[in-house]
Design an enzyme around this catalytic site. Structure first.
Site, PDB file in Angstrom:
ATOM      1  N   GLU A 107      49.868  40.528  41.329  1.00 16.18           N
ATOM      2  CA  GLU A 107      49.998  39.503  40.290  1.00 16.18           C
ATOM      3  C   GLU A 107      48.973  39.824  39.209  1.00 16.18           C
ATOM      4  OE1 GLU A 107      52.598  37.492  40.301  1.00 16.18           O
ATOM      5  OE2 GLU A 107      53.045  38.718  42.042  1.00 16.18           O
ATOM      6  N   CYS A 133      45.020  33.122  34.013  1.00 14.99           N
ATOM      7  CA  CYS A 133      46.146  34.000  33.716  1.00 14.99           C
ATOM      8  C   CYS A 133      47.220  33.195  32.997  1.00 14.99           C
ATOM      9  CB  CYS A 133      46.689  34.607  34.993  1.00 14.99           C
ATOM     10  SG  CYS A 133      46.990  33.370  36.240  1.00 14.99           S
TER      11      CYS A 133
HETATM   12  P1  NAP Z   1      40.232  42.805  37.804  1.00 17.09           P
HETATM   13  O1  NAP Z   1      39.107  43.313  37.012  1.00 17.09           O
HETATM   14  O2  NAP Z   1      41.496  43.572  37.818  1.00 17.09           O
HETATM   15  O3  NAP Z   1      39.687  42.630  39.285  1.00 17.09           O
HETATM   16  C1  NAP Z   1      40.451  42.041  40.307  1.00 17.09           C
HETATM   17  C2  NAP Z   1      39.981  42.543  41.642  1.00 17.09           C
HETATM   18  O4  NAP Z   1      40.284  43.943  41.748  1.00 17.09           O
HETATM   19  C3  NAP Z   1      38.476  42.425  41.851  1.00 17.09           C
HETATM   20  O5  NAP Z   1      38.240  42.036  43.181  1.00 17.09           O
HETATM   21  C4  NAP Z   1      38.006  43.835  41.593  1.00 17.09           C
HETATM   22  O6  NAP Z   1      36.793  44.151  42.244  1.00 17.09           O
HETATM   23  C5  NAP Z   1      39.141  44.636  42.191  1.00 17.09           C
HETATM   24  N1  NAP Z   1      39.228  46.039  41.769  1.00 17.09           N
HETATM   25  C6  NAP Z   1      38.750  46.605  40.639  1.00 17.09           C
HETATM   26  N2  NAP Z   1      39.052  47.933  40.634  1.00 17.09           N
HETATM   27  C7  NAP Z   1      39.730  48.199  41.772  1.00 17.09           C
HETATM   28  C8  NAP Z   1      40.322  49.362  42.345  1.00 17.09           C
HETATM   29  N3  NAP Z   1      40.278  50.550  41.748  1.00 17.09           N
HETATM   30  N4  NAP Z   1      40.952  49.241  43.543  1.00 17.09           N
HETATM   31  C9  NAP Z   1      41.014  48.051  44.171  1.00 17.09           C
HETATM   32  N5  NAP Z   1      40.473  46.926  43.689  1.00 17.09           N
HETATM   33  C10 NAP Z   1      39.853  46.985  42.499  1.00 17.09           C
HETATM   34  O7  NAP Z   1      40.609  41.324  37.356  1.00 17.09           O
HETATM   35  P2  NAP Z   1      39.610  40.097  37.163  1.00 17.09           P
HETATM   36  O8  NAP Z   1      38.773  40.335  35.959  1.00 17.09           O
HETATM   37  O9  NAP Z   1      38.936  39.782  38.440  1.00 17.09           O
HETATM   38  O10 NAP Z   1      40.635  38.909  36.907  1.00 17.09           O
HETATM   39  C11 NAP Z   1      41.199  38.649  35.663  1.00 17.09           C
HETATM   40  C12 NAP Z   1      42.621  39.155  35.590  1.00 17.09           C
HETATM   41  O11 NAP Z   1      43.376  38.598  36.641  1.00 17.09           O
HETATM   42  C13 NAP Z   1      43.342  38.750  34.318  1.00 17.09           C
HETATM   43  O12 NAP Z   1      44.083  39.844  33.846  1.00 17.09           O
HETATM   44  C14 NAP Z   1      44.261  37.633  34.782  1.00 17.09           C
HETATM   45  O13 NAP Z   1      45.399  37.442  33.975  1.00 17.09           O
HETATM   46  C15 NAP Z   1      44.611  38.095  36.140  1.00 17.09           C
HETATM   47  N6  NAP Z   1      45.074  36.996  36.982  1.00 17.09           N
HETATM   48  C16 NAP Z   1      46.407  36.932  37.276  1.00 17.09           C
HETATM   49  C17 NAP Z   1      46.895  35.895  38.049  1.00 17.09           C
HETATM   50  C18 NAP Z   1      48.362  35.797  38.379  1.00 17.09           C
HETATM   51  O14 NAP Z   1      48.722  35.000  39.239  1.00 17.09           O
HETATM   52  N7  NAP Z   1      49.223  36.560  37.737  1.00 17.09           N
HETATM   53  C19 NAP Z   1      46.022  34.919  38.523  1.00 17.09           C
HETATM   54  C20 NAP Z   1      44.669  35.021  38.206  1.00 17.09           C
HETATM   55  C21 NAP Z   1      44.214  36.073  37.438  1.00 17.09           C
HETATM   56  P3  NAP Z   1      35.391  44.157  41.432  1.00 17.09           P
HETATM   57  O15 NAP Z   1      35.140  42.738  41.076  1.00 17.09           O
HETATM   58  O16 NAP Z   1      34.431  44.698  42.416  1.00 17.09           O
HETATM   59  O17 NAP Z   1      35.593  45.052  40.257  1.00 17.09           O
END
Ligand code: NAP
Ligand code: MG
Length: 515
Positions: free
Chosen positions: A287, A321
Site C-alpha cells: 500500500e 496517505c
Molecule cells: P517509507 O519511507 O517508504 O518507509 C516505510 C517503511 O519501509 C519503513 O518501515 C522503512 O524503514 C521501510 N523501508 C525503507 N526502505 C526499505 C527497503 N529497502 N526494504 C524494506 N523496507 C524498507 O514510507 P514512510 O515515510 O514511512 O511513510 C509515508 C508513505 O507511506 C507515504 O508515501 C504515504 O502515502 C504512504 N502510506 C500509504 C498508506 C496506504 O494505505 N496506501 C498508508 C499510510 C502511508 P525505515 O524507517 O527504517 O526507513
C-alpha cells in the site's frame, strides 16, 4: 470469552475536561519512561547488537524518546529462520484461539488507551484527537480481524458433488515480513501484523525507524495477551540495511508493506526474484502513496466544502496517505472559495504536540527539508496564499501552506508531498474537474462536493479512486465501514479493514473424499 459483534471503537472527545486531564496525566506518566533502551525480540529472546539508534520527539528535536538496538543482516536472516520454525506449530493453532489473542489485545489497548496516545503525541507529533483516532483504529483492526478469522474458519460454501464429501479450508502462508510506515504508527502496524498473525502466519515486524517505540508497545501488548513466543518477532533497524535481507530471504512467504511508492516498487521487484531453494512465488501486499483530490463543484455548500478540505489537507500536518493535497474548484466559485479557504487556514495554530496544538511538527529533518523544497517549487508554479515557511519552535514546524492558480501538470500537482501543502487548481466545469482528478499515477482517496445527483453518478463511474467520498472529507476511513486501499501506484488495493483483507494472508485448500 463471549464475542460481541464488531463495532467501531468510539473516539474520545477532548473538549471534555475529563478526557483532557486524563490525557495530560498519561503524558506525565509516559514522560517518566522515556530514554530507555530496548532490545530486538526474536523467538521471545531479547537481543542486543553492536549499534543503536534513537527515536526523537519531532516537537522538540533534541529529546530522545527511546534508544533501540539496531537489527543487522545476520539477525534479519535469523529472525526469518526462527519465525519459520515457529510457523510449523503456530499454523495448527485453532482459528478461535488465534482470534482470542486479538480480542485480548484489543481489551488491553482499550485499558492503555491514554498511554498509547501519549506515546504517539511524543514520538511522532500527533495532537490528542489524531493520536486517539489512531489508537481507536488499531483496536478496531484487532477486533475486526478477530471476527473475520472466525468467519473464514466456518464451513465454506461449495457446490455439492454427488458421491463426494467436499470441503474448502483456508490455511496460512508462512513467514510474513511486515513493514509499516510511521504515519499511523499504531493503527497500521497493528492492523498489518495482527491480520497476518490471526490468519496463522508468523511475523517478522520491522517498525519504521521514526516510530519504533510504538511498535514496541504493540509487542508488549501481544505478550501480555499471551501470544506464544516466536509468533511476532521485533526487528527494529534501517529499512535500507535489513529490508533487502528480509524481503529476499527464501523462507519469506509474503511481504506486507505500507509506505512510499519508491520503496514499494523496490520491494515488489526484489520479492519477485525467486531465490535458490525458494519453492513459492512470494506474495506482496504493498500500500503506497497518494495525491488525493477534492473536487468542489459549482453546485455545493461552500462552507462545508472548505471545512472538509481544511480537515483533509492539514489533519496531522497533511501526513496521511489519504490527505487532500489538491483541491479542484469550479471557476464560477473559485474566487469566493479561495477567500473562505484562506480565512480558515489562517486560524490554524502550529506548535508542540504535547500542548495539543491543532497542527504539530512534521516527522523529521528529512521530511522538513523535502516539504520546504516543494514549497520553493510551489512558489514558482503558483501563487502563495498562506504559509510558505517554517513556524517557530525547536521542532520541525511548517506553517499550513496553500498555493493557488496551480496548473494540473505541475510538480506541486503531481508529486506526493506528504506535508501541510495544498494546491488549488481551477477547473472549467465538472468534466474538466474529473479529468484533472484522474491525471496522476496515484488513485487512493478523493472527494467530491456537489448537490447534483447526476454529477455524483458520473463521478462514481469515472474517478479511478480506491476510497471515494461525497460531500465529506477524504480522510478518516473507518474499519469495517470504509475498507481502505488505492489503485495504480497507490498500491495493491488490499482494502485493509474489509472482508477481503485476510484472504491476502491465506491460501484455500480443497479436500474431496469419495463416500
Ligand atoms: P517509507 O519511507 O517508504 O518507509 C516505510 C517503511 O519501509 C519503513 O518501515 C522503512 O524503514 C521501510 N523501508 C525503507 N526502505 C526499505 C527497503 N529497502 N526494504 C524494506 N523496507 C524498507 O514510507 P514512510 O515515510 O514511512 O511513510 C509515508 C508513505 O507511506 C507515504 O508515501 C504515504 O502515502 C504512504 N502510506 C500509504 C498508506 C496506504 O494505505 N496506501 C498508508 C499510510 C502511508 P525505515 O524507517 O527504517 O526507513
Ligand atoms: Mg520520532
Amino acid at each position: 470469552m463471549r464475542i460481541k459483534p464488531f463495532q467501531n471503537e468510539p473516539l474520545l472527545d477532548f473538549t471534555n475536561p475529563k478526557n483532557l486531564s486524563k490525557q495530560k496525566e498519561a503524558l506525565k506518566v509516559v514522560r517518566q519512561k522515556l530514554g530507555k533502551t530496548y532490545e530486538l525480540i526474536i523467538n521471545g529472546k531479547k537481543i542486543k547488537t553492536d549499534q543503536t539508534f534513537n527515536s526523537y520527539n519531532p516537537s522538540n528535536k533534541d529529546e530522545i524518546i527511546a534508544t533501540f538496538y539496531k537489527g543487522t543482516k545476520e539477525l534479519a536472516d535469523f529472525a526469518v529462520e526462527s519465525a519459520n520454525k515457529t510457523f510449523q506449530t503456530w499454523k495448527y493453532t485453532p482459528a478461535s484461539e488465534r482470534a482470542n489473542y486479538l480480542f485480548k489485545a484489543a481489551a488491553i489497548a482499550r485499558k492503555r488507551r491514554f498511554e498509547i496516545n501519549a506515546y504517539m503525541v511524543l514520538e511522532i507529533g500527533k495532537n490528542f484527537a489524531e493520536a486517539d483516532a489512531d489508537t481507536a483504529e488499531a483496536i478496531d483492526f484487532l477486533d475486526f480481524y478477530g471476527h473475520e478469522m472466525l468467519r473464514y474458519a466456518e464451513k465454506q460454501p461449495i457446490t455439492p458433488v454427488a458421491g463426494e464429501k467436499n470441503e474448502l479450508v483456508y490455511i496460512p502462508l508462512g513467514v510474513g515480513v511486515v513493514v509499516p510506515p510511521w504515519n499511523f504508527p499504531f493503527a497500521i502496524l497493528v492492523g498489518m501484523s495482527s491480520a497476518a498473525i490471526v490468519a496463522g502466519n508468523t511475523v517478522v515486524l520491522k517498525p519504521s525507524s521514526d516510530t519504533p517505540m510504538i511498535g514496541k508497545v504493540f509487542c508488549d501488548i501481544m505478550e501480555e495477551a499471551g501470544l506464544p513466543k516466536g509468533v511476532l518477532n521485533f526487528l527494529p533497524g534501517s529499512g535500507g540495511e535489513v529490508g533487502d535481507t528480509l524481503v529476499g530471504h527464501p523462507k519469506t512467504r509474503f511481504v506486507s508493506f505500507t509506505g512510499s511508492m519508491e520503496v514499494g516498487i523496490h520491494i515488489n521487484e526484489l520479492a519477485a526474484k525467486v531465490q535458490p531453494e525458494q519453492i513459492w512465488l512470494k506474495r506482496v501486499v504493498a500500500e503506497m502513496g497518494g495525491k488525493d483530490t477534492i473536487i468542489i463543484d459549482s453546485e455545493t455548500n461552500i462552507d462545508s466544502a472548505v471545512q472538509g478540505v481544511v480537515a483533509s489537507a492539514f489533519g496531522f500536518q497533511g501526513q496521511k496517505c489519504s490527505a487532500c493535497s489538491r483541491v479542484v474548484v469550479d471557476k464560477s466559485i473559485y474566487k469566493f472559495f479561495v477567500e473562505k479557504l484562506k480565512t480558515e487556514v489562517d486560524k490554524i495554530e502550529v506548535g508542540v504536540a504535547e500542548e495539543n496544538y491543532r497542527m504539530g511538527p512534521v516527522s523529521n529533518a528529512t521530511a522538513e527539508r523535502n516539504i520546504l523544497g516543494y514549497i520553493a517549487i510551489g512558489k514558482k508554479e503558483g501563487k502563495l496564499l498562506c504559509g510558505g515557511e517554517k513556524a517557530a519552535g525547536n521542532g520541525y514546524y511548517i506553517k499550513p501552506t496553500v498555493f493557488t492558480d496551480i496548473k494540473p501538470l505541475t510538480v506541486i500537482s503531481q508529486e506526493e508531498i506528504f506535508g501541510p501543502v495544498l494546491a488549488v487548481i481551477k477547473s472549467n466545469n465538472f468534466d474538466d474537474a474529473l479529468k484533472i482528478a484522474n491525471n496522476t499515477r496515484y488513485g487512493l482517496t478523493g472527494a467530491v462536493y456537489t448537490n447534483n445527483r447526476k454529477k455524483i453518478e458520473k463521478a462514481k463511474k469515472e474517478l479511478l479512486i480506491g476510497n471515494l467520498y461525497f460531500n465529506r472529507k477524504c480522510t478518516g476511513a473507518m474499519v469495517g465501514g470504509h475498507p481502505f486501499g488505492g489503485f495504480n501506484m497507490s498500491g495493491t488495493d488490499s482494502k485493509a479493514g474489509g472482508r477481503d483483507y485476510l484472504l491476502l494472508f491465506m491460501q484455500a485448500k480443497l479436500m474431496s473424499e469419495k463416500v
